[in-house]
Design an enzyme around this catalytic site. Structure first.
Site, short mmCIF file in Angstrom:
data_model
loop_
_atom_site.label_atom_id
_atom_site.label_comp_id
_atom_site.label_asym_id
_atom_site.label_seq_id
_atom_site.Cartn_x
_atom_site.Cartn_y
_atom_site.Cartn_z
N GLY A 263 -59.15 87.02 80.17
CA GLY A 263 -58.03 87.85 79.78
C GLY A 263 -58.46 88.97 78.85
CD GLU A 288 -55.43 89.45 84.05
OE1 GLU A 288 -54.40 89.64 84.72
OE2 GLU A 288 -55.49 88.62 83.12
CG ASN A 378 -49.44 91.97 73.46
OD1 ASN A 378 -48.85 92.75 72.73
ND2 ASN A 378 -50.68 91.57 73.23
N GLY A 382 -51.53 88.12 83.22
CA GLY A 382 -52.03 87.40 84.38
C GLY A 382 -52.49 86.00 84.08
#
Length: 496
Positions: A263, A288, A378, A382
């Protein structure tokens, strides 16, 4: 300056200023904007829309890939432009508006937004604003440093505004792999079986007739704001590396590991950085976001392929990446986020998922979004896509926050994003708790002794002992379960 960027001559008369393009927007519209973790976001249109909103009623629903750069989210929020925002954000000013109830925020798994648009569960996109490196002769869009939801916005929007960013080198062309899943029912499997594989096109297919405006910009992405590794994040990295070494020794994987996901943020970046010089080789990533650590791993030769939806780098690393982009193009693929985060692919590849927790409880439930259970930080991003579907799901966190006033290990998390069923391993600077194969009563002592800060272990032990007297598969003292959060709220410390 931009003629070589717009290769379809008939589109040249669509070039206009951002202020002119802003007149296309109407109050109440749903807008899709490119951008994913501060990369590939529109630069000019947010500012032009902010200027309009300061002088006339203009409220929009804004959908993006993930967070925007250049303070765009905050500026739009403070101007009153945002009525509704999804699926992710990371701006302090917007966060204040969300937590005050002035902006309605829909926190979504990043793989789901495109699917909900496709199924018409969300309002259709009126206007898409997409940053591009170039427009090809066929009218295809070449993205910049992210893909995010741009391909889906372009496919579905009634009108499209393209920002051609002259600061994005033409050498980015060929970096992307654009694949859109078929319609349901009868959708075929996504034919991706390895991170380096390409299954789509290098640019985003688009109907040129729906291009309403082309705006020329020359503004770089916002740089990454991650902090360098410190002693605590280095300790977390060492625990993760030792765990992965034990997985190799046990024969559950090879020294190439399985595809890595990490992440966004300082801790995840530091853990990946810690892999440099580790005994692992021929590693791959299916993630991601690629941060500095991913580029460093590619440079080390230990990481041989990386797939993601965006690249977010520090200024120094960004300069190096652009200078050596020809060598990176063969090692990096950027995809739409519904592909980079797709549960089908994550499960097929057996991804090792590494994400950050705000807090966890003694049974392994994780809160990654809500401070005190109520105030959005936030968003889930994902992490859920990977945590539930990966072969291994690790959550990392420093054991305390606010100078020790907050324990990251609590009796019960105040908000659950990832249930105990989706969490395999918890890691803090103090140690690592492997929760696989353990019942709740077996997990709690392990988490307390391995992950909690020593200052909080006595309190946690006492809570667990009292809870066990009450009985249950997952013992709790309900009237005291959230007392730690109340104690911090009232006295700025969870310590009793």
């Amino acid at each position: 300056m931009y003629q070589d960027r717009i290769r379809r001559p008939a589109l040249m008369d669509k070039v206009m200023s951002a202020q002119q393009a802003a007149l296309l927007f109407k109050d109440g519209m749903t807008v899709g904007m490119s951008g994913f973790t501060r990369a590939g976001d529109a630069k000019a249109m947010p500012l032009a829309l902010v200027e309009r909103a300061r002088h006339e009623p203009l409220r929009l629903t804004l959908i993006t890939g993930a967070s925007l750069g250049n303070d765009s989210d905050g500026l739009m929020a403070e101007a009153g432009l945002l009525a509704r925002r999804l699926p992710f954000q990371a701006d302090a000013a917007l966060r204040r508006k969300i937590n005050a109830g002035e902006v309605m925020f829909i926190d979504q798994h990043l793989s789901e937004t495109a699917e909900q648009l496709r199924s018409h569960s969300l309002a259709p996109i009126d206007i898409a604003v997409i940053e591009a490196t170039a427009i090809t002769e066929d009218g295809f869009l070449v993205p910049t440093m992210s893909v995010g939801n741009s391909a889906n916005f372009a496919q579905q929007a009634r009108q499209i505004i393209i920002e051609i960013n002259l600061s994005a080198p033409l050498a980015l062309e060929g970096l992307h792999d654009i694949f859109i899943p078929g319609e349901r029912p009868g959708r075929a499997p996504i034919p991706l079986v390895s991170p380096e594989q390409r299954i789509g096109t290098t640019a985003i297919a688009i109907d040129p007739a729906r291009i309403a405006a082309i705006v020329i910009t020359d503004s770089p992405d916002s740089p990454s704001n991650v902090l360098p590794p410190d002693s605590e994040t280095e300790a977390i990295a060492s625990h993760v590396i030792a765990f992965l070494e034990s997985e190799v020794s046990a024969g559950r994987m090879t020294p190439a590991l399985l595809p890595l996901q990490a992440g966004i943020g300082t801790i995840a970046n530091a853990v990946l950085h810690g892999l440099i010089g580790s005994p692992f080789s021929n590693m791959t990533m299916f993630s991601e976001v690629l941060q500095d650590s991913a580029i460093e791993l590619l440079d080390s030769g230990q990481l041989i392929q990386a797939s993601a939806s965006s690249i977010t780098l520090s200024p120094t690393m960004h300069e190096k990446f652009m200078r050596d982009i020809d060598s990176y193009r063969a090692k990096i693929v950027l995809r739409p986020q519904e592909i980079s985060n797709h549960p089908e692919i994550v499960r097929r590849l057996g991804v090792i998922a590494l994400n950050t927790a705000l807090e966890c409880d003694i049974y392994g439930n994780v809160n990654s979004t809500h401070v005190g259970g109520t105030h959005m930080m936030n968003g889930i991003g994902g992490s859920g896509d990977f945590a539930r579907n990966g072969q291994l799901s690790l959550f990392v966190s420093k054991s305390v926050a606010k100078a020790g006033g907050i324990s990251s290990v609590v009796p019960m998390v105040a908000h659950v994003d990832h249930t105990e069923h989706d969490v395999d391993v918890l890691v803090t600077e103090w140690g690592l708790a492997d929760l696989r194969g353990l019942a709740p009563r077996e997990r709690a002592p392990l988490i307390i002794e391995r992950c909690a800060h020593p200052d909080y272990r006595t309190q946690l032990r006492a809570y667990f002992e009292q809870a066990c007297l009450r009985g249950g598969q997952t013992p709790h003292v309900l009237e005291a379960a959230l007392s730690w959060h109340v104690r911090y709220r009232d006295g700025q410390s969870m310590l009793s």
